[in-house]
Design a protein around this motif. Structure first.
Motif, mmCIF file in Angstrom:
data_model
loop_
_atom_site.group_PDB
_atom_site.id
_atom_site.type_symbol
_atom_site.label_atom_id
_atom_site.label_comp_id
_atom_site.label_asym_id
_atom_site.label_seq_id
_atom_site.Cartn_x
_atom_site.Cartn_y
_atom_site.Cartn_z
ATOM 1 N N SER A 19 53.604 35.479 25.288
ATOM 2 C CA SER A 19 52.176 35.429 24.986
ATOM 3 C C SER A 19 51.613 36.791 24.630
ATOM 4 O O SER A 19 50.663 36.891 23.856
ATOM 5 N N PHE A 20 52.175 37.826 25.230
ATOM 6 C CA PHE A 20 51.671 39.176 25.017
ATOM 7 C C PHE A 20 52.829 40.071 24.588
ATOM 8 O O PHE A 20 53.227 40.998 25.280
ATOM 9 N N GLY A 26 48.911 43.458 31.680
ATOM 10 C CA GLY A 26 48.432 43.741 33.025
ATOM 11 C C GLY A 26 47.275 42.814 33.363
ATOM 12 O O GLY A 26 46.691 42.172 32.489
ATOM 13 N N PHE A 27 46.915 42.755 34.635
ATOM 14 C CA PHE A 27 45.844 41.861 35.057
ATOM 15 C C PHE A 27 44.506 42.221 34.394
ATOM 16 O O PHE A 27 43.778 41.348 33.940
ATOM 17 N N HIS A 28 44.187 43.492 34.310
ATOM 18 C CA HIS A 28 42.917 43.930 33.707
ATOM 19 C C HIS A 28 43.105 44.423 32.275
ATOM 20 O O HIS A 28 42.235 45.094 31.739
ATOM 21 N N ASP A 29 44.204 44.094 31.664
ATOM 22 C CA ASP A 29 44.558 44.563 30.325
ATOM 23 C C ASP A 29 43.583 44.028 29.268
ATOM 24 O O ASP A 29 43.174 42.869 29.321
ATOM 25 N N THR A 30 43.236 44.858 28.304
ATOM 26 C CA THR A 30 42.347 44.427 27.218
ATOM 27 C C THR A 30 42.996 43.385 26.315
ATOM 28 O O THR A 30 42.299 42.705 25.560
ATOM 29 N N GLN A 31 44.320 43.234 26.410
ATOM 30 C CA GLN A 31 45.000 42.221 25.589
ATOM 31 C C GLN A 31 44.538 40.805 25.904
ATOM 32 O O GLN A 31 44.645 39.922 25.057
ATOM 33 N N TRP A 32 44.058 40.579 27.131
ATOM 34 C CA TRP A 32 43.529 39.239 27.441
ATOM 35 C C TRP A 32 42.429 38.888 26.451
ATOM 36 O O TRP A 32 42.309 37.739 26.029
ATOM 37 N N ASP A 73 56.265 43.112 39.559
ATOM 38 C CA ASP A 73 56.236 42.260 40.747
ATOM 39 C C ASP A 73 56.668 40.835 40.430
ATOM 40 O O ASP A 73 57.131 40.107 41.292
ATOM 41 N N CYS A 74 56.504 40.438 39.189
ATOM 42 C CA CYS A 74 56.839 39.068 38.801
ATOM 43 C C CYS A 74 58.328 38.906 38.502
ATOM 44 O O CYS A 74 58.858 37.818 38.630
ATOM 45 N N SER A 75 59.003 39.971 38.122
ATOM 46 C CA SER A 75 60.386 39.830 37.662
ATOM 47 C C SER A 75 61.335 39.352 38.752
ATOM 48 O O SER A 75 62.279 38.635 38.470
ATOM 49 N N CYS A 76 61.090 39.714 40.003
ATOM 50 C CA CYS A 76 61.972 39.264 41.093
ATOM 51 C C CYS A 76 61.465 37.976 41.740
ATOM 52 O O CYS A 76 62.193 37.297 42.441
ATOM 53 N N ARG A 77 60.225 37.668 41.554
ATOM 54 C CA ARG A 77 59.595 36.435 42.002
ATOM 55 C C ARG A 77 59.650 36.197 43.510
ATOM 56 O O ARG A 77 59.780 35.068 43.951
ATOM 57 N N ASP A 78 59.566 37.259 44.291
ATOM 58 C CA ASP A 78 59.441 37.064 45.737
ATOM 59 C C ASP A 78 58.112 36.379 46.049
ATOM 60 O O ASP A 78 58.013 35.557 46.933
ATOM 61 N N GLN A 81 52.538 34.789 43.133
ATOM 62 C CA GLN A 81 51.098 35.004 43.035
ATOM 63 C C GLN A 81 50.770 36.460 42.690
ATOM 64 O O GLN A 81 49.616 36.808 42.472
ATOM 65 N N LYS A 82 51.794 37.321 42.616
ATOM 66 C CA LYS A 82 51.612 38.693 42.162
ATOM 67 C C LYS A 82 51.775 38.805 40.645
ATOM 68 O O LYS A 82 51.503 39.842 40.067
ATOM 69 N N CYS A 83 52.241 37.757 39.996
ATOM 70 C CA CYS A 83 52.457 37.759 38.545
ATOM 71 C C CYS A 83 51.102 37.778 37.839
ATOM 72 O O CYS A 83 50.226 36.953 38.140
ATOM 73 N N ASN A 84 50.928 38.700 36.912
ATOM 74 C CA ASN A 84 49.626 38.865 36.264
ATOM 75 C C ASN A 84 49.131 37.602 35.572
ATOM 76 O O ASN A 84 47.954 37.263 35.651
ATOM 77 N N GLN A 85 50.018 36.891 34.871
ATOM 78 C CA GLN A 85 49.570 35.695 34.165
ATOM 79 C C GLN A 85 49.267 34.560 35.139
ATOM 80 O O GLN A 85 48.382 33.739 34.884
ATOM 81 N N VAL A 86 49.980 34.493 36.256
ATOM 82 C CA VAL A 86 49.674 33.497 37.290
ATOM 83 C C VAL A 86 48.333 33.842 37.936
ATOM 84 O O VAL A 86 47.498 32.969 38.178
ATOM 85 N N ARG A 87 48.110 35.117 38.202
ATOM 86 C CA ARG A 87 46.848 35.552 38.807
ATOM 87 C C ARG A 87 45.659 35.250 37.889
ATOM 88 O O ARG A 87 44.529 35.097 38.353
ATOM 89 N N ARG A 88 45.887 35.143 36.601
ATOM 90 C CA ARG A 88 44.805 34.839 35.654
ATOM 91 C C ARG A 88 44.565 33.340 35.496
ATOM 92 O O ARG A 88 43.723 32.909 34.709
ATOM 93 N N HIS A 89 45.300 32.508 36.239
ATOM 94 C CA HIS A 89 45.115 31.051 36.179
ATOM 95 C C HIS A 89 43.627 30.722 36.336
ATOM 96 O O HIS A 89 42.954 31.206 37.237
ATOM 97 N N GLY A 90 43.109 29.917 35.432
ATOM 98 C CA GLY A 90 41.704 29.523 35.474
ATOM 99 C C GLY A 90 40.779 30.446 34.697
ATOM 100 O O GLY A 90 39.596 30.149 34.563
#
Length: 122
Positions: A19-20, A26-32, A73-78, A81-90
C-alpha cells in the motif's frame, strides 16, 4: 472514481498489500494523506445495493514492501497491535472512505445478508 460513480454499487475495495511502496508507512506519516486519502477519498458511497449509503471500507493486508524500518515492530508479530497499518484500523480521512485492517490476518463479511466472506492473510 468515475466507474464507481457510474455503477453506484461499489461496496468495498480489496487492497492486496504494498500500500505504501516502496518502504512502508509510519503511524503519523504524511503518506496516509498523500498516497491514500488524497488519491482514493473521492470514491463515492454506494447509492444502490445492500451497502447503499455506507462508507466504502478499504479491506487491506500487508505486502512485503509495507514492512520496513518504519514498522519493525510488525515484522516479528509478537504484538500485531503495534503494526502501523493495524493501528490505523478505522481511520476515516473522508466521509466516504475507511481503512480496514483490524489485524494482519482477519475475516470479514463485507455485505450484509450475503454469504460472501473475505479472508485476509499476510
Amino acid at each position: 472514481r468515475e466507474e464507481a460513480e457510474r455503477r453506484g454499487d461499489v461496496a468495498f475495495v480489496i487492497n492486496v498489500g504494498d500500500s505504501f511502496y516502496p518502504q512502508g508507512v509510519g503511524f503519523h506519516d504524511t503518506q496516509w494523506q498523500t498516497r491514500w486519502a488524497n488519491v482514493y477519498s473521492q470514491i463515492p458511497r454506494p447509492t444502490k445495493g445492500p451497502a447503499a449509503g455506507r462508507v466504502v471500507p478499504w479491506y487491506s493486508v500487508y505486502g512485503n514492501h509495507d514492512v520496513s524500518e518504519k514498522d519493525l515492530d510488525c515484522s516479528c508479530r509478537d504484538d500485531t497491535q503495534k503494526c502501523n497499518q493495524v493501528r490505523r484500523h478505522g481511520y476515516q480521512p473522508s466521509a466516504n472512505l475507511s481503512w480496514y485492517m483490524p489485524d494482519v490476518s482477519y475475516t470479514v463479511k463485507p455485505i450484509p445478508g450475503s454469504p460472501l466472506e473475505v479472508v485476509a492473510l499476510d
